[in-house]
Design an enzyme around this catalytic site. Structure first.
Site, PDB file in Angstrom:
ATOM      1  N   GLY A 190       5.675  -1.291 -13.197  1.00  0.00           N
ATOM      2  CA  GLY A 190       6.427  -0.035 -13.195  1.00  0.00           C
ATOM      3  C   GLY A 190       5.675   0.992 -14.002  1.00  0.00           C
ATOM      4  O   GLY A 190       5.405   0.768 -15.178  1.00  0.00           O
ATOM      5  N   PRO A 198       0.804  -1.223   0.000  1.00  0.00           N
ATOM      6  CA  PRO A 198       0.000   0.000   0.000  1.00  0.00           C
ATOM      7  C   PRO A 198       0.840   1.278   0.000  1.00  0.00           C
ATOM      8  O   PRO A 198       0.490   2.244  -0.670  1.00  0.00           O
ATOM      9  CB  PRO A 198      -0.811  -0.128   1.294  1.00  0.00           C
ATOM     10  CG  PRO A 198      -0.953  -1.602   1.493  1.00  0.00           C
ATOM     11  CD  PRO A 198       0.332  -2.201   0.996  1.00  0.00           C
ATOM     12  N   SER A 255       5.859   2.708  -6.636  1.00  0.00           N
ATOM     13  CA  SER A 255       7.044   2.996  -7.426  1.00  0.00           C
ATOM     14  C   SER A 255       8.292   2.916  -6.570  1.00  0.00           C
ATOM     15  O   SER A 255       9.361   2.509  -7.025  1.00  0.00           O
ATOM     16  CB  SER A 255       6.926   4.380  -8.054  1.00  0.00           C
ATOM     17  OG  SER A 255       5.840   4.403  -8.953  1.00  0.00           O
ATOM     18  N   GLU A 291      10.099  -8.662 -18.013  1.00  0.00           N
ATOM     19  CA  GLU A 291       8.761  -8.279 -17.566  1.00  0.00           C
ATOM     20  C   GLU A 291       8.234  -7.126 -18.418  1.00  0.00           C
ATOM     21  O   GLU A 291       7.085  -7.130 -18.864  1.00  0.00           O
ATOM     22  CB  GLU A 291       8.806  -7.870 -16.094  1.00  0.00           C
ATOM     23  CG  GLU A 291       7.483  -7.337 -15.570  1.00  0.00           C
ATOM     24  CD  GLU A 291       7.490  -7.075 -14.063  1.00  0.00           C
ATOM     25  OE1 GLU A 291       7.758  -8.031 -13.312  1.00  0.00           O
ATOM     26  OE2 GLU A 291       7.205  -5.946 -13.662  1.00  0.00           O
TER      27      GLU A 291
END
Lengths: 382, 360, 380
Positions: free
Chosen positions: B345, B108, B112, B223
């Site tokens: 990201g 939470p 970033s 990814e």
């Protein structure tokens, strides 16, 4: 020129206070989920005079202008994009009754709308794509004292819930829709009306959208709204009024998204700093704020023009097109600023984004608005 | 996909989850972990096989079956860094679909800024005790095995404090939280995960202690590439649904596609998609050659995800008022693709990374 | 994975060209921009060094090189930061018509000079009243015995002043169907009746001698027709794919040069106590622009490879032409904004770049035409 009058500021404040006091995020989310109309809030809004502000006082209206209606729409949508749209669309179509119908129809229906007793809807389009006047096939055939209506309409907001629909139908035999279409008021409980729910929408699910079928629906000739054969030009003028409303809704949505974004970036911390302390964040907010200002200026100007009795169709389309586009952009950026939370329904900005998209699609997408504006600005070409 | 997935996606979107059986069916057909070495039961293919899986899932017009996450984001960590014992223990199940995986990094208060995560992993004899919570975890509910990033509270340097751990569903102290209600990806069981004195065997640590960030750095190139493949495929599919609509919808007596504005819009969208596809294909080839393409994959991730959002948005516009209906073929995609510029990201982080590696 | 596979021969060519340009061209560019023309001698130097018309076959004096040589020329040329010496236009847009469609006699007559730079070429299609609507051209070519008589005017013709040889599109006024009336003809610049009008003052491309051309009862041999009579549009259709690809090359390479300058400028310019490049907004802008350039470059390379394989890539090259030229315009604009007031000075390469790239979305078929073509070939 750039300052609201004192009474306008009061209306603005009243709307803002109302929304603050009565709108509840959890209620909205629940109504959206269940696809139920916010009846309680709607009735309260009506009691306080927020519905039908443009109607003459004789019809329980506020006797004010489209600009005042914009201020209300802006404040309500700012606080809650969905609730705001649902309430300001509660009487969609009644504007046409007010502008064009005779006293009898106005007295019979407008007070009910303004007092929160009756929802209304419009039945113009016959293709899910949107209004294409050249392909309207619904007819309203005279039969003695009545008009008999047959046909199918799509994309009807409040479809199935409205007390009446303003229907665009062919009353004449001319091929030219500019001569053969008329507007007819059809009460929702007339025999022969079939309602097919169009299902879930991208947003504004608390308002139902439906397809209506009319099978020999009889209405008195007195239900004719305005003049026979003038349906198209009336629909054009009506569309202008609704486009201003859409521009104002979009403006409110953009402002609301901006409010939430600013609040979030001032409080969210990453990398030991508030997001608001990053230059990029500030630049994004700067662009969003600039867009909201531009949207406000053009929307108010279009509304003022309408109220002065000289609606500028091109300006109105510009306002609708640009305000809606900017609302989508501002809400989109707001999601981005919220990061992962921006995607969660709980944070609301994703709902603002979806509702903004609706303002862009309803009553003519970008292409249609550009057609209107281009033609008006360029003028006649020999 | 056409037989076992597409006919059911509407139901899964309503149910907000993809049934486990589908994963098992994927496993039976060897569509899981296609790039993994064949000693664990898979086909021993390569990244092109992975790419094919991603592209074919795009065509189903849903995003719930997060096989690409499992295949190409989670399993590579296991393949590269897990011990032989760990690999033997888990990989066969990952291939067969008996073990559905997830990876839990985000918290939470740590999105970033991953290094600021607060989930801890403390050694206690033969065990490691994990405390903390994770959020926005794809496959959260369905997952049998989660790779959890947690930090050693004793280690001062945040970049050396992180390690990755295997946590099995059912481990006492590991609770799955509520499924998160999202703007899109309705059939995806994204959820929160809670760790409260969750004890796992020491052997569940992956690789060296404190090597978490180094492992992430190595694997994030792929990814980001996976997300770019998803984005370009989604854009291609959206356009594929929009062009026929424009061809067959008559407005004012002629097909929409005869309007100059509609033609230009479709050309512009098709051009962006082609350019994205060309760039992507080159990066896939470079990646398969083992090249280090951090800058380019960061750029590709942000550019293609912004692009698919633009494409989806403009296509919805072309549908006119039909675009307000969920029934409109472009709407689910419009809602689903919006997350792409945020997860894996954010696009802002991508730009930051590219800038850093470009020496700015 | 390299999309374009340059051989050692290509790389040697590139090395030689790079030195040549640095020595013989770049130092003179500022003067040429002031003079509004590139001297013929520069073309000749370039030709003699073997850098023009690389695709021309050895039997006509060329090296018979593939399209990759053309890519190399376009790329190395971009480092000269000017557009006046329109080598790519001559080598890869105009001369290919002669290579492909001229008679053996004409090829022997003209190609060696095109290679050596003694003959500088131009191509004339556009007219004052026929831009995008090429078929609407009015210049006529009337047959009279063994001759063709040309009457009309052309405008926006690159190399208009110094060209020795012109390819002109003109129509037979007796043919109804516009698309079957046009033929392409070779016209020597000294031919009576062919006059070069005023050189046009432009926003950019200052060193380029763009001009109007006038034809008044200009007589040329009938044999100067390229290909069959009336085949003008068919010939154009065959060559326009390459023309658009050449524009794409120009746009992408120009964008790379602009980015190089901007990054360097931002690294070395201090504002409010820190280098511009420390600003997050500047970093993001540079990243975004660099990404667009990379995307454009990759697409360009793929299309070059497809073109070398002789694939039909009409749609893709039309898309590439418009996308990359819009892209470089966007980049020039944004870089100017980042570099601030300095960027408004002529001494900054950005100003010339901005002025020069603006025409790219207009010439070789406007970007709107490109979209129309793509739409048509996509079946809409």
């Amino acid at each position: 020129m750039f300052e609201l009058s004192r009474s306008q500021k009061e209306i603005q404040k009243a709307a803002r206070d109302f929304a603050k006091g009565e709108f509840d995020k959890e209620v909205t989310l629940e109504l959206e989920e269940k696809r139920e109309y916010p009846e309680a809030v709607w009735k309260k809004a009506a009691d306080l005079g927020f519905i039908g502000i443009q109607f003459a006082e004789d019809y329980s209206g506020g006797g004010l202008g489209v600009l005042d209606g914009c201020l209300i729409a802006e404040e309500l949508c700012r606080k809650d994009s969905t609730m705001g749209m649902a309430i300001t669309f509660s009487g969609i179509g009644s504007e046409a009754v007010f502008r064009f119908a005779d006293n009898g129809l106005k007295e019979a229906f407008l007070p009910k709308v303004a007092e929160g007793e009756m929802l209304s809807g419009i039945a113009f389009s016959e293709s899910s794509y949107g209004l294409d006047v050249s392909s309207i096939q619904t007819t309203a055939v005279p039969e003695g004292d009545h008009l008999v209506i047959s046909g199918k309409k799509t994309n009807v907001l409040n479809g199935g819930s409205a007390g009446f629909y303003v229907v665009l139908a062919k009353t004449g035999v001319d091929d030219d829709p500019a001569k053969s279409l008329s507007m007819v008021l059809v009460e929702g409980d007339r025999d022969g009306i079939g309602v097919t729910d169009s299902g879930e929408k991208l947003g504004l699910n608390m308002m139902k959208t439906a397809e209506l079928s009319f099978q020999d629906v009889k209405v008195p000739v007195a239900n004719l709204v305005g003049k026979e054969g003038r349906g198209l030009s009336q629909a054009d003028r009506f569309s202008n009024e609704i486009r201003i409303l859409l521009a104002a809704q979009a403006l409110g949505i953009a402002q609301g998204a901006l409010d939430r974004a600013i609040s979030y970036v001032k409080q969210r911390e990453q990398f030991n700093r508030k997001l608001a302390q990053f230059q990029i964040t500030r630049h994004k907010i700067a662009e969003m704020a600039t867009k909201v200002e531009l949207s406000r200026l053009i929307t108010y100007k279009a509304a003022v023009g309408f109220d002065s009795g000289k609606p500028d169709a091109a300006l109105i389309s510009m306002a609708k097109m640009s305000s809606a586009r900017m609302a989508v952009q501002v809400a989109d950026e707001a999601i981005q600023l919220f990061g992962g939370y921006g995607y969660m329904k709980e944070q609301e900005v994703e709902r603002y984004y979806r509702d903004a998209k609706l303002t862009e699609l309803l009553f003519g997408n970008r292409g249609l608005q550009s057609d209107i504006i281009g033609e008006a600005v360029i003028g006649k070409v020999k | 996909m056409e037989k076992e997935v597409t006919p059911y996606v509407d139901q899964w979107e309503k149910d907000h989850i993809v049934p486990r059986e589908v994963w098992k069916k994927m496993g039976d057909e060897k569509f899981l972990c296609p790039a993994l070495s064949s000693e664990y039961g898979g086909i021993g293919g390569d990244f092109l096989h992975s790419t094919i899986v991603i592209e074919e899932i795009s065509r189903t017009n849903h995003s719930g079956l997060a096989a690409p996450l499992h295949n190409d984001i989670v399993i590579p960590y296991i393949e590269a860094y897990a011990s032989e014992d760990q690999k033997k223990k888990y990989l066969p199940g990952c291939v067969s679909g008996d073990i559905i995986t997830a990876i839990a990094m985000t918290e939470p208060d740590a999105g970033s800024d991953l290094a600021s995560m607060t989930t801890t992993a403390e050694e206690d004899g033969d065990h490691i005790v994990i405390n903390g919570s994770k959020t926005f975890i794809t496959n959260g509910i369905n997952s049998d095995l989660v790779i959890v990033a947690a930090k050693d509270p004793e280690e001062k340097n945040p970049h050396q404090a992180l390690s990755l751990y295997f946590v099995e569903t059912g481990t006492p102290g590991f609770e799955k939280g509520r499924q998160l209600v999202k703007m899109g990806l309705y059939s995806q069981d994204t959820s929160e995960l809670f760790f409260s004195k969750c004890r796992i065997p020491r052997e569940n640590r992956i690789g060296e202690a404190g090597s978490g960030f180094i492992m992430l750095m190595e694997k994030l190139q792929q990814e980001r590439l996976v997300v770019a493949i998803m984005a370009v495929s989604a854009a291609e599919c959206i356009l594929e649904r929009t062009i026929p609509f424009c061809r067959t919808t008559i407005v004012s007596g002629k097909p929409l596609s005869k309007s100059q504005a509609v033609q230009f819009a479709l050309v512009e969208l098709a051009a962006e998609v082609k350019i994205g596809r060309t760039f992507l294909d080159k990066l896939i080839a470079d990646h398969m050659e083992g090249r280090r393409i951090i800058i380019e994959t960061s750029m590709a991730k942000y550019w293609t995800t912004d692009m698919v959002t633009r494409v989806a948005d403009r296509c919805v516009d072309l549908f006119g008022e039909y675009g307000i209906m969920e029934a409109c073929p472009a709407i689910r995609a419009w809602r689903d693709v919006r997350i792409m510029s945020i997860f894996a990201g954010t696009n802002e982080i991508m730009k930051q990374i590219a800038g850093k590696f470009m020496g700015f | 994975m390299n999309i374009l596979n340059y051989t050692d021969k290509h790389e040697d060519f590139r090395k030689r060209l790079r030195s040549f340009l640095a020595e013989e061209i770049t130092p003179n560019v500022d003067q040429w921009e002031k003079d509004h023309i590139v001297p013929k001698s520069a073309w000749q130097k370039m030709g003699k060094a073997g850098f023009l018309c690389t695709s021309v076959l050895p039997e006509y004096g060329g090296i018979g090189g593939d399209f990759l040589y053309s890519v190399i020329v376009a790329e190395e040329f971009s480092h000269t930061l000017h557009s006046g010496l329109a080598a790519s236009l001559h080598s890869d847009v105009v001369v290919p018509y002669i290579e492909s469609f001229a008679s053996e006699e004409l090829k022997k007559k003209y190609l060696p000079g095109c290679v050596s730079g003694d003959i500088v070429t131009a191509i004339a299609m556009t007219e004052p009243d026929a831009g995008s609507d090429v078929a609407g051209m009015k210049t006529t070519a009337v047959e009279e015995g063994d001759e063709i008589i040309l009457n009309g005017s052309k405008t926006f013709i690159s190399n208009g002043v110094i060209c020795d040889l012109l390819i002109i599109a003109a129509k037979d006024p007796s043919i109804e169907n516009k698309h079957q009336a046009v033929s392409l003809y070779l016209v020597d610049s000294g031919t009576p009746g062919f006059k070069c009008g005023r050189q046009l003052e432009k926003m950019g491309w200052h060193s380029q001698d763009t001009a109007e051309l006038f034809f008044t009862d200009c007589r040329i041999p009938k044999t100067n027709c390229l290909g069959e009579k009336g085949s003008g549009f068919l010939l154009l259709m065959q060559k326009l794919q390459q023309e658009r690809l050449v524009c794409t090359l120009g746009a992408v390479f120009a964008a790379e040069r602009i980015m190089e300058f901007a990054v360097d400028y931002c690294k070395n310019t201090v504002v409010n106590g820190k280098p511009l490049i420390r600003s997050q907004a500047v970093q993001f802008a540079l990243v975004e622009m660099s990404a667009e350039v990379k995307l454009g470059r990759t697409f360009m390379e793929k299309l070059c490879a497809d073109h070398v394989e002789k694939k039909n890539i009409v749609i893709e090259t039309s898309m590439a032409k418009y996308w990359t030229t819009d892209m470089v315009n966007g980049i020039a604009d944004r870089c100017m904004d980042i570099c601030g007031e300095y960027a408004t000075l002529e001494t900054s390469p950005l100003v010339r770049a901005k002025r020069d790239v603006r025409v790219m979305s207009i010439f070789a078929g406007t970007n709107e035409v490109m979209k129309g073509i793509a739409a048509k070939f996509m079946g809409m």
